[in-house]
Design a protein around this motif. Structure first.
Motif, PDB file in Angstrom:
ATOM      1  N   SER A  51       0.869  -1.180   0.000  1.00  0.00           N
ATOM      2  CA  SER A  51       0.000   0.000   0.000  1.00  0.00           C
ATOM      3  C   SER A  51       0.903   1.226   0.000  1.00  0.00           C
ATOM      4  O   SER A  51       1.660   1.448   0.943  1.00  0.00           O
ATOM      5  CB  SER A  51      -0.892   0.016   1.240  1.00  0.00           C
ATOM      6  N   LEU A  52       0.815   2.016  -1.063  1.00  0.00           N
ATOM      7  CA  LEU A  52       1.716   3.147  -1.189  1.00  0.00           C
ATOM      8  C   LEU A  52       1.260   4.364  -0.408  1.00  0.00           C
ATOM      9  O   LEU A  52       2.072   5.134   0.063  1.00  0.00           O
ATOM     10  CB  LEU A  52       1.897   3.505  -2.663  1.00  0.00           C
ATOM     11  N   ASP A  53      -0.038   4.576  -0.271  1.00  0.00           N
ATOM     12  CA  ASP A  53      -0.523   5.748   0.446  1.00  0.00           C
ATOM     13  C   ASP A  53      -1.744   5.337   1.253  1.00  0.00           C
ATOM     14  O   ASP A  53      -2.803   5.078   0.684  1.00  0.00           O
ATOM     15  CB  ASP A  53      -0.863   6.867  -0.550  1.00  0.00           C
ATOM     16  N   LEU A  54      -1.585   5.224   2.558  1.00  0.00           N
ATOM     17  CA  LEU A  54      -2.705   4.822   3.400  1.00  0.00           C
ATOM     18  C   LEU A  54      -3.698   5.979   3.498  1.00  0.00           C
ATOM     19  O   LEU A  54      -3.313   7.101   3.809  1.00  0.00           O
ATOM     20  CB  LEU A  54      -2.201   4.410   4.781  1.00  0.00           C
ATOM     21  N   ARG A  55      -4.968   5.715   3.213  1.00  0.00           N
ATOM     22  CA  ARG A  55      -6.020   6.729   3.188  1.00  0.00           C
ATOM     23  C   ARG A  55      -6.468   7.098   4.600  1.00  0.00           C
ATOM     24  O   ARG A  55      -6.753   6.228   5.410  1.00  0.00           O
ATOM     25  CB  ARG A  55      -7.225   6.224   2.387  1.00  0.00           C
ATOM     26  N   ASP A  56      -6.581   8.417   4.852  1.00  0.00           N
ATOM     27  CA  ASP A  56      -6.897   8.925   6.194  1.00  0.00           C
ATOM     28  C   ASP A  56      -8.130   8.297   6.831  1.00  0.00           C
ATOM     29  O   ASP A  56      -8.120   7.950   7.994  1.00  0.00           O
ATOM     30  CB  ASP A  56      -7.075  10.445   6.157  1.00  0.00           C
ATOM     31  N   GLY A  57      -9.218   8.181   6.091  1.00  0.00           N
ATOM     32  CA  GLY A  57     -10.473   7.719   6.679  1.00  0.00           C
ATOM     33  C   GLY A  57     -10.606   6.208   6.760  1.00  0.00           C
ATOM     34  O   GLY A  57     -11.564   5.695   7.327  1.00  0.00           O
ATOM     35  N   ALA A  58      -9.653   5.468   6.203  1.00  0.00           N
ATOM     36  CA  ALA A  58      -9.746   4.005   6.165  1.00  0.00           C
ATOM     37  C   ALA A  58      -9.336   3.398   7.503  1.00  0.00           C
ATOM     38  O   ALA A  58      -8.382   3.857   8.136  1.00  0.00           O
ATOM     39  CB  ALA A  58      -8.855   3.461   5.054  1.00  0.00           C
ATOM     40  N   PRO A  59     -10.042   2.340   7.923  1.00  0.00           N
ATOM     41  CA  PRO A  59      -9.615   1.658   9.146  1.00  0.00           C
ATOM     42  C   PRO A  59      -8.309   0.897   8.886  1.00  0.00           C
ATOM     43  O   PRO A  59      -8.051   0.458   7.762  1.00  0.00           O
ATOM     44  CB  PRO A  59     -10.768   0.699   9.451  1.00  0.00           C
ATOM     45  N   LEU A  60      -7.504   0.751   9.928  1.00  0.00           N
ATOM     46  CA  LEU A  60      -6.233   0.042   9.785  1.00  0.00           C
ATOM     47  C   LEU A  60      -6.446  -1.396   9.300  1.00  0.00           C
ATOM     48  O   LEU A  60      -5.589  -1.946   8.610  1.00  0.00           O
ATOM     49  CB  LEU A  60      -5.465   0.067  11.109  1.00  0.00           C
ATOM     50  N   THR A  61      -7.601  -1.979   9.625  1.00  0.00           N
ATOM     51  CA  THR A  61      -7.893  -3.354   9.197  1.00  0.00           C
ATOM     52  C   THR A  61      -7.884  -3.490   7.671  1.00  0.00           C
ATOM     53  O   THR A  61      -7.619  -4.567   7.155  1.00  0.00           O
ATOM     54  CB  THR A  61      -9.261  -3.835   9.732  1.00  0.00           C
ATOM     55  N   ASP A  62      -8.148  -2.397   6.949  1.00  0.00           N
ATOM     56  CA  ASP A  62      -8.129  -2.443   5.481  1.00  0.00           C
ATOM     57  C   ASP A  62      -6.749  -2.808   4.932  1.00  0.00           C
ATOM     58  O   ASP A  62      -6.623  -3.239   3.789  1.00  0.00           O
ATOM     59  CB  ASP A  62      -8.533  -1.085   4.874  1.00  0.00           C
ATOM     60  N   TYR A  63      -5.714  -2.591   5.735  1.00  0.00           N
ATOM     61  CA  TYR A  63      -4.345  -2.796   5.257  1.00  0.00           C
ATOM     62  C   TYR A  63      -3.697  -4.058   5.819  1.00  0.00           C
ATOM     63  O   TYR A  63      -2.511  -4.277   5.632  1.00  0.00           O
ATOM     64  CB  TYR A  63      -3.499  -1.553   5.568  1.00  0.00           C
ATOM     65  N   ASP A  64      -4.496  -4.885   6.512  1.00  0.00           N
ATOM     66  CA  ASP A  64      -4.012  -6.172   7.018  1.00  0.00           C
ATOM     67  C   ASP A  64      -2.699  -6.017   7.793  1.00  0.00           C
ATOM     68  O   ASP A  64      -1.745  -6.761   7.578  1.00  0.00           O
ATOM     69  CB  ASP A  64      -3.848  -7.162   5.846  1.00  0.00           C
TER      70      ASP A  64
END
Length: 161
Positions: A51-64
């Motif tokens: 994941s190159l740019d983690l999105r501000d509003g996304a939960p951390l769970t989205d990135y495993d």
């Protein structure tokens, strides 16, 4: 709890404890308190390049993410962020502001677009009334966050949203 390591380009590493259901913005806010970099100037990426740019509003769970994982922190120049302004008719407009702008500067943008006199409205984010002399960043408004525009009635009474 989830413990993540965040590495700056200087080689400095910070460990941040958070909950997996917190957002990337929540992580940036905690990290900002630890390393002194405004969350508005943080760009987070996975070290493995997944994941190159983690999105501000996304939960951390989205990135495993797992405890012990390392994220890379790049400090960027201040950029404008979108803020939503909801008026008393529940209509929403998008404004682009710098986090370092004062509330007074933001109010001037709203006055110009909405054609409202300065003494006829006040702004609220969450449960906080925004004070003219403060910077928007002091309220930790998440990019894409909603600010409520409240109108004053003649005679000084306030109209709740």
């Amino acid at each position: 709890a989830l413990t993540l390591n965040v590495k700056l380009l200087t080689g400095e590493v910070h460990s941040v404890v958070c909950s997996p259901n917190q957002t990337v913005w929540d992580l940036k806010t905690k990290l900002g308190l630890q390393c002194g970099v405004s969350p508005y100037q943080q760009k987070l990426a996975r070290m493995d390049g997944a994941s190159l740019d983690l999105r501000d509003g996304a939960p951390l769970t989205d990135y495993d993410l797992r405890t012990g994982d390392t994220l890379l922190l790049v400090v960027k120049n201040e950029e404008s962020i979108p803020l939503l302004v909801r008026n008393s008719n529940q209509q929403t407009s998008t404004y682009h502001v710098l986090p370092s702008n004062t509330v007074a500067q933001f109010r001037a943008q709203i006055r110009a677009r909405e054609r409202i006199q300065d003494d006829q409205f006040w702004l609220v984010y969450g449960s906080q009334t925004l004070a003219d002399g403060c910077k928007l960043s002091q309220y930790n408004i998440c990019p894409g966050g909603t600010v409520t525009l409240n109108l004053r009635l003649r005679g000084g009474a306030r109209v709740a949203p």
